[in-house]
Design an enzyme around this catalytic site. Structure first.
Site, short mmCIF file in Angstrom:
data_model
loop_
_atom_site.label_atom_id
_atom_site.label_comp_id
_atom_site.label_asym_id
_atom_site.label_seq_id
_atom_site.Cartn_x
_atom_site.Cartn_y
_atom_site.Cartn_z
CG ASP A 161 -3.40 15.47 -9.30
OD1 ASP A 161 -3.13 16.23 -10.23
OD2 ASP A 161 -2.66 14.52 -8.94
CG HIS A 162 -3.66 13.42 -13.09
ND1 HIS A 162 -3.24 13.68 -14.37
CD2 HIS A 162 -2.56 13.48 -12.31
CE1 HIS A 162 -1.94 13.88 -14.37
NE2 HIS A 162 -1.51 13.78 -13.13
CG HIS B 9 2.63 10.80 -13.12
ND1 HIS B 9 2.03 10.98 -14.34
CD2 HIS B 9 2.29 11.87 -12.37
CE1 HIS B 9 1.34 12.11 -14.31
NE2 HIS B 9 1.49 12.67 -13.15
CG HIS C 6 1.55 16.54 -12.90
ND1 HIS C 6 0.44 15.85 -12.50
CD2 HIS C 6 1.15 17.82 -13.10
CE1 HIS C 6 -0.59 16.67 -12.45
NE2 HIS C 6 -0.20 17.87 -12.83
P1 13P Z 1 4.93 11.44 -8.08
O1 13P Z 1 4.18 10.26 -7.55
O2 13P Z 1 5.97 11.04 -9.00
O3 13P Z 1 5.35 12.37 -7.02
O4 13P Z 1 3.88 12.27 -9.00
C1 13P Z 1 2.82 12.94 -8.39
C2 13P Z 1 1.91 13.60 -9.37
O5 13P Z 1 2.35 14.16 -10.34
C3 13P Z 1 0.47 13.56 -9.10
O6 13P Z 1 -0.28 14.24 -10.05
#
Ligand code: 13P
Length: 307
Positions: free
Chosen positions: A81-82, A194, A230
């Site tokens: 992820d990111h 997020h 996300h």
């Molecule tokens: P949340 O913590 O809001 O569920 O977001 C998760 C996310 O997008 C991780 O990339």
């Protein structure tokens, strides 16, 4: 066995989004996988750079080792992820070595996040990662638009964000971005945010976010690739379900399973109890929130394989 690209494409066609569960703590991996198996579902396990730097998942290698100890590829796959180019603290990240390492460790899909850059630079860095990853047969998720939440302090209220549409992904930019970069999946900003990770705010209940479905639909038509949502924790459920009918094929969930882990660990001091809390919450997400329980066959093995 289907590749993760094929699976996400199938999810798009079937209007069933693949959940992607973040693991800021290594002991979360086992109960997430177990819940996915027990619910006859399919999901990604994912880790973001900030989770091994600011939480306790330690490193890309530690997550991969724990994941492959429990892996069942008919149920779960591992995603990076990111990896931001400019991180949540506004610092520049040396991102290419992270991707090289992830590909070597067996991550099956990766995300480059150039969303804090101007468009031309976001295109340039995304293309650089696409070239590297595609060489290894690995699909790339990219991000366009500003999904708030990971920064130290909110820049504006949620109401203001949603009504002004500030930071929402621009449709024409999305069309150009996908053409120019060759990215496989696109993370879009359409009202989603997020969960906070900053000290003092990370334990708070997340606001119930809404989604601009009309914008999502335009983005889906313009980009013609699977879109990623996300900030999946705490989104208004009706909007979430609607989003899968307008191009969302992957939904990221972090806060919703992180907070029960942290709370249980704080209350009981027991990792098994914290794992149980993650298991229970993941079951709830698969069953009640996303309605993906029992849908594995549908995503993985019915109908012709979409290209
Ligand atoms: P949340 O913590 O809001 O569920 O977001 C998760 C996310 O997008 C991780 O990339």
């Amino acid at each position: 066995m289907l590749s993760i690209s094929q699976i996400v494409r199938r999810a798009l066609v079937m209007q069933l989004a693949v959940p992607a569960f973040n693991v800021p703590y290594l002991p979360m991996i086992e109960p997430v996988i177990q819940a996915v198996i027990d619910q006859d579902s399919f999901a990604l396990v994912e880790v973001a750079r900030l989770e091994w730097r600011k939480f306790e998942s330690q490193s890309l290698a530690a997550v991969a080792t724990e994941f492959y100890r429990h892996n069942q590829p008919e149920y779960v796959r591992l995603h990076l992820d990111h990896v931001p180019v400019i991180d949540e603290d506004n610092l520049r990240v040396d991102f290419m070595p992270i991707f090289e390492e992830a590909l070597g460790l067996g991550y099956e899909s990766v995300m480059i996040d150039g969303s804090r850059l101007p468009l031309a630079e976001n295109i340039q860095v995304t293309r650089q990662v696409v070239e590297l990853a595609h060489e290894a047969g690995c699909p790339v998720e990219a991000e366009l638009g500003a999904i708030m939440g990971h920064e130290a302090a909110p820049l504006l209220s949620y109401e203001e964000l949603f009504t002004t549409g500030r930071g929402f992904t621009n449709v024409e930019e999305a069309r150009l971005f996908v053409q120019e970069t060759g990215c496989d999946w696109l993370s879009v900003a359409i009202g989603n945010i997020h969960g906070a990770i900053a000290a003092g705010r990370k334990d708070q209940k997340k606001i119930e976010a809404r989604l601009n479905i009309e914008r999502l639909d335009q983005l889906s038509r313009a980009s013609q690739i699977p879109l990623v949502l996300h900030g999946g924790s705490g989104i208004q459920q009706a909007a979430l379900m609607e989003s899968t009918r307008h191009g969302i094929a992957k939904i990221n969930v972090a806060t919703e399973i992180r907070q029960p882990y942290e709370t249980a660990l704080k209350d009981t001091g027991s990792i098994p109890q914290a794992q149980q809390a993650v298991y229970d919450r993941t079951i709830w997400i698969l069953q009640a929130f996303l309605g993906i329980a029992g849908k594995r066959e549908k995503i993985l093995s019915t109908g012709p394989v979409p290209l």
